[in-house]
Write a protein that holds these residues in place. Structure first.
Motif, mmCIF file in Angstrom:
data_model
loop_
_atom_site.group_PDB
_atom_site.id
_atom_site.type_symbol
_atom_site.label_atom_id
_atom_site.label_comp_id
_atom_site.label_asym_id
_atom_site.label_seq_id
_atom_site.Cartn_x
_atom_site.Cartn_y
_atom_site.Cartn_z
ATOM 1 N N PRO A 171 0.794 -1.236 0.000
ATOM 2 C CA PRO A 171 0.000 0.000 0.000
ATOM 3 C C PRO A 171 0.822 1.280 0.000
ATOM 4 C CG PRO A 171 -0.983 -1.590 1.488
ATOM 5 C CD PRO A 171 0.324 -2.177 1.047
ATOM 6 N N LYS A 175 0.924 4.155 -3.088
ATOM 7 C CA LYS A 175 0.635 5.585 -2.979
ATOM 8 C C LYS A 175 1.657 6.414 -3.752
ATOM 9 C CE LYS A 175 -1.751 5.574 1.488
ATOM 10 N NZ LYS A 175 -1.717 6.057 2.900
ATOM 11 N N GLN A 198 -8.414 -2.581 -7.468
ATOM 12 C CA GLN A 198 -8.117 -1.975 -6.173
ATOM 13 C C GLN A 198 -8.883 -0.652 -6.021
ATOM 14 O OE1 GLN A 198 -3.774 -2.036 -7.028
ATOM 15 N NE2 GLN A 198 -3.593 -2.999 -5.019
ATOM 16 N N GLU A 200 -8.566 1.534 -3.708
ATOM 17 C CA GLU A 200 -7.694 2.623 -3.284
ATOM 18 C C GLU A 200 -7.120 3.372 -4.490
ATOM 19 O OE1 GLU A 200 -7.272 3.859 -0.277
ATOM 20 O OE2 GLU A 200 -8.769 2.409 0.343
ATOM 21 N N LYS A 203 -9.986 5.604 -5.908
ATOM 22 C CA LYS A 203 -10.294 6.727 -5.026
ATOM 23 C C LYS A 203 -9.231 7.800 -5.069
ATOM 24 C CE LYS A 203 -10.841 4.225 -1.327
ATOM 25 N NZ LYS A 203 -11.081 3.860 0.083
ATOM 26 N N GLN A 204 -7.964 7.406 -5.185
ATOM 27 C CA GLN A 204 -6.895 8.381 -5.084
ATOM 28 C C GLN A 204 -6.711 9.212 -6.347
ATOM 29 O OE1 GLN A 204 -3.248 6.977 -3.276
ATOM 30 N NE2 GLN A 204 -2.029 8.604 -4.187
ATOM 31 N N GLU A 286 -14.603 7.876 3.058
ATOM 32 C CA GLU A 286 -13.657 7.544 2.008
ATOM 33 C C GLU A 286 -12.947 8.812 1.542
ATOM 34 O OE1 GLU A 286 -13.139 4.520 1.153
ATOM 35 O OE2 GLU A 286 -14.972 3.344 1.364
#
Length: 323
Positions: A171, A175, A198, A200, A203-204, A286
């Motif tokens: 993780p 990032k 994924q 994440e 969302k990012q 979130e």
């Protein structure tokens, strides 16, 4: 832009893509998400011509992606950098050599000052100045993916296609890779298409997303709107929401915080103005591209239902009674 219109693809008797239609705009980061076997990677390979499709059309800036026209396809592929999950680096070459490889493939003189300057600039961009002459076996997974990203950029593509590019990374390293993709999109104006399972990742960095299920587009739009209040049971299953573990007495009301109203103190205002008791029995927040969205479930007395619902409606927040 990339236009995908009613694209179908089968392997033997198995329909992998069942009439996919999408529009990916210039300069955006677009996500294609879904569970394994949904058709995500096949669609991406059809976009860059690695895989022929059976029917429908894929166009890139108006040019048809056609595997039968090899010359035109090569020209389009030069404009589309590709990043894979397993990096696809050559062990016999160092970082510099791996980044230079597409130049050699296209007959570009890698020893010219212009080429050397470009390769060195990309090495700096991905933060590997001190690794330029290391072999892939000497690098971490995140460093290998940074080499793969630099290699994908060396021919100045307009599009960067990422096939599960962070699935093999932990993780924290993920990032960093996602931040690098955002920087490339922002500073170089490159359109980024991300295939992933994924959440994440979506969302990012993704401004818009399509959810694929069993070879079809089940839903598409902004990820914060699609995933905070999913109507489709397949998306709910994908997200593994735990909202079913709720009290069996009273009334359960789910309140959604999306968009401009997500920062308003609606719940505390309601408690103060109505003077009612309630419990917060489930919540999910979130982080979507540095904006916090989410939902929570309130348990209230049946006698307070009308008053609470009227208050929430007056604040123009989305809500629903769970049954």
């Amino acid at each position: 832009m990339i236009e995908i219109s009613n694209v179908r693809k089968s392997f033997r008797d198995v329909d992998v893509l069942k009439g996919i239609s999408l529009t990916i705009e210039d300069h955006e980061i677009y996500g294609i998400v879904g569970q394994s076997g949904a058709g995500k990677s096949t669609l991406l390979r059809c976009i860059n011509g690695l895989e022929p499709y059976d029917s429908g059309e894929i166009t890139v800036d108006g040019a048809l992606v056609n595997s039968r026209d090899k010359s035109a396809l090569r020209g389009l592929q030069k404009r589309m950098g590709m990043i894979f999950q397993n990096f696809n680096l050559l062990e016999r070459l160092d970082v510099y050599g791996n980044i230079a490889l597409p130049m050699k493939f296209w007959g570009i003189n890698t020893r010219s000052q212009e080429s050397r300057d470009k390769i060195e600039e990309l090495i700096r961009l991905v933060g590997l100045e001190d690794k330029a002459h290391m072999k892939p076996r000497q690098l971490s997974g995140g460093q290998k993916q940074r080499v793969a990203i630099a290699r994908a950029l060396v021919l100045d593509p307009q599009f960067l296609l990422c096939d599960e590019a962070t699935s093999a990374l932990d993780p924290e390293i993920t990032k960093g890779i996602l931040a690098l993709l955002q920087k490339i999109n922002r500073e170089m104006g490159i359109t980024v298409v991300v295939v992933t399972h994924q959440m994440e990742v979506v969302k990012q960095i993704c401004g818009r997303v399509a959810f694929l299920y069993n070879g079809s587009v089940l839903s598409q739009g902004k990820p914060e709107e699609m995933f905070i209040k999913p109507a489709e049971k397949e998306i709910q299953s994908f997200l593994r929401d735990k909202s079913e573990l709720l009290p069996r007495t009273g009334v359960n009301i789910q309140v959604f915080f999306v968009g401009e109203g997500s920062n308003e103190p609606v719940i505390t205002q309601m408690a103060r103005e109505l003077g009612k008791d309630f419990s917060i029995c489930w919540a999910k927040l979130e982080d979507f591209r540095e904006n916090i969205y989410g939902s929570l479930v309130l348990n209230i007395d049946e006698a307070d239902r009308e008053q609470v619902c009227n208050f929430l409606s007056s604040k123009k927040v989305a809500w629903e009674v769970l049954t």
